[in-house]
Write an enzyme that holds these catalytic residues in place. Sequence first.
Site, PDB file in Angstrom:
ATOM      1  N   GLY A   1       0.834  -1.206   0.000  1.00 17.02           N
ATOM      2  CA  GLY A   1       0.000   0.000   0.000  1.00 17.02           C
ATOM      3  C   GLY A   1       0.867   1.254   0.000  1.00 17.02           C
ATOM      4  N   HIS A   2       1.860   1.289   0.886  1.00 16.99           N
ATOM      5  CA  HIS A   2       2.756   2.455   0.935  1.00 16.99           C
ATOM      6  C   HIS A   2       3.524   2.588  -0.390  1.00 16.99           C
ATOM      7  CE1 HIS A   2       2.685   1.438   5.378  1.00 16.99           C
ATOM      8  NE2 HIS A   2       2.355   2.705   5.391  1.00 16.99           N
TER       9      HIS A   2
ATOM     10  N   GLY B   1      -3.332   7.945   1.419  1.00 17.37           N
ATOM     11  CA  GLY B   1      -4.201   6.841   1.013  1.00 17.37           C
ATOM     12  C   GLY B   1      -5.651   7.065   1.427  1.00 17.37           C
TER      13      GLY B   1
ATOM     14  N   GLN C   1      -8.853  10.975   7.564  1.00 18.48           N
ATOM     15  CA  GLN C   1      -7.549  11.656   7.651  1.00 18.48           C
ATOM     16  C   GLN C   1      -7.278  12.436   6.371  1.00 18.48           C
ATOM     17  OE1 GLN C   1      -3.704   9.925   9.243  1.00 18.48           O
ATOM     18  NE2 GLN C   1      -3.323   9.541   7.081  1.00 18.48           N
TER      19      GLN C   1
ATOM     20  N   LEU D   1      -4.693  -3.419   3.048  1.00 18.23           N
ATOM     21  CA  LEU D   1      -3.361  -3.569   3.630  1.00 18.23           C
ATOM     22  C   LEU D   1      -3.162  -2.511   4.723  1.00 18.23           C
ATOM     23  CD1 LEU D   1      -0.977  -4.355   0.630  1.00 18.23           C
ATOM     24  CD2 LEU D   1      -2.440  -5.885   1.966  1.00 18.23           C
ATOM     25  N   SER D   2      -2.569  -2.932   5.821  1.00 12.83           N
ATOM     26  CA  SER D   2      -2.327  -2.045   6.945  1.00 12.83           C
ATOM     27  C   SER D   2      -1.193  -2.610   7.776  1.00 12.83           C
ATOM     28  CB  SER D   2      -3.594  -1.966   7.812  1.00 12.83           C
ATOM     29  OG  SER D   2      -3.272  -1.503   9.111  1.00 12.83           O
TER      30      SER D   2
HETATM   31  O1  PAF Z   1      -1.283   7.718   7.909  1.00 12.62           O
HETATM   32  C1  PAF Z   1      -0.234   7.710   8.581  1.00 12.62           C
HETATM   33  O2  PAF Z   1       0.608   6.830   8.445  1.00 12.62           O
HETATM   34  C2  PAF Z   1       0.009   8.820   9.595  1.00 12.62           C
HETATM   35  O3  PAF Z   1      -1.177   9.231  10.178  1.00 12.62           O
HETATM   36  C3  PAF Z   1       0.773  10.021   9.007  1.00 12.62           C
HETATM   37  C4  PAF Z   1      -0.006  10.707   7.914  1.00 12.62           C
HETATM   38  C5  PAF Z   1       2.114   9.554   8.459  1.00 12.62           C
HETATM   39  C6  PAF Z   1       1.048  11.055  10.099  1.00 12.62           C
HETATM   40  O4  PAF Z   1       1.795  10.515  11.155  1.00 12.62           O
END
Ligand code: PAF
Length: 283
Positions: free
Chosen positions: A32-33, A144, A150, A181-182
């Site tokens: 995912g990242h 994402g 967020q 995915l997490s």
């Molecule tokens: O989504 C995340 O992984 C976190 O909330 C972030 C945006 C990196 C801020 O710490």
Amino acid sequence: MKIISDIGELRDQLRGQNRASFVPTMGNLHEGHLSLMRLARQHGDPVVASIFVNRLQFGPNEDFDSYPRTMQADIEKLEKEGVYVLFAPTEKDLYPQPQEYRVEPPNQLGNILEGEFRPGFFQGVCTVVLKLFSCVQPKVAVFGKKDYQQLMIIRQMAKQFALPVDIVPAETIRAEDGLALSSRNTYLSIDERREAPELQKLLQQVREQVIGLKQQSPEELKKIEAGALETLTKRGWRPDYIAIRLQSDLATPSNTALDAKESLVILTAAKLGKTRLIDNLEI
Ligand code: PAF
């Protein structure tokens, strides 16, 4: 790839770069990242990533200490993606003094859903993201859609503070069985991992039910939410919420909004054993 922890050094390294594309993360990187890194590349150059487990966004009983930290493996993944700079500050680098100035999102967006169950979470997220933006000064930043609320809050923050950064949303990446995915999926036992895709399946059922309604009304949506909560609970989950909201501002849809066919999204957070999972589905 340059790995930098000091803010001054980062600024020196990025001086003159006015098209940088930024992906903030808390590490323990998965596909995912990496999809965010690839999207970032399409929107700017160079790609800058950050890894920082941000204490400010964890509640006192949450998993700050046990949050998976896998720096070496993360570095190898980012190198393969051609990331130019990894900003990996220590807490001392990013918060040399206690961070007393904070960004507080508005109640109607920051204190609902995730914000209701994780008080202070979005204040912590906004504060660190604003600070990271100030360090990296990107032209574009990628977030994402799995963290739907967020993403919306950061977009609004960027808009209201006139930050010179475009916020680009990225689709959620899922395992073959549908589980989003997490990093927190690593907490799941084998049995829980087998059960976990049921969350997304349930959201799909909720979507079908909403689409199948002859006449959408707030009352009918409430009934569907209640039914879904019951289903999850019966399967052994401990749901915090399943909520059908407006995509535009995450408010509860009124009759007027439903009549105007405003777009909806279903959002959920639920615990399976010790693991709290979130997911969402646009209608
Ligand atoms: O989504 C995340 O992984 C976190 O909330 C972030 C945006 C990196 C801020 O710490």
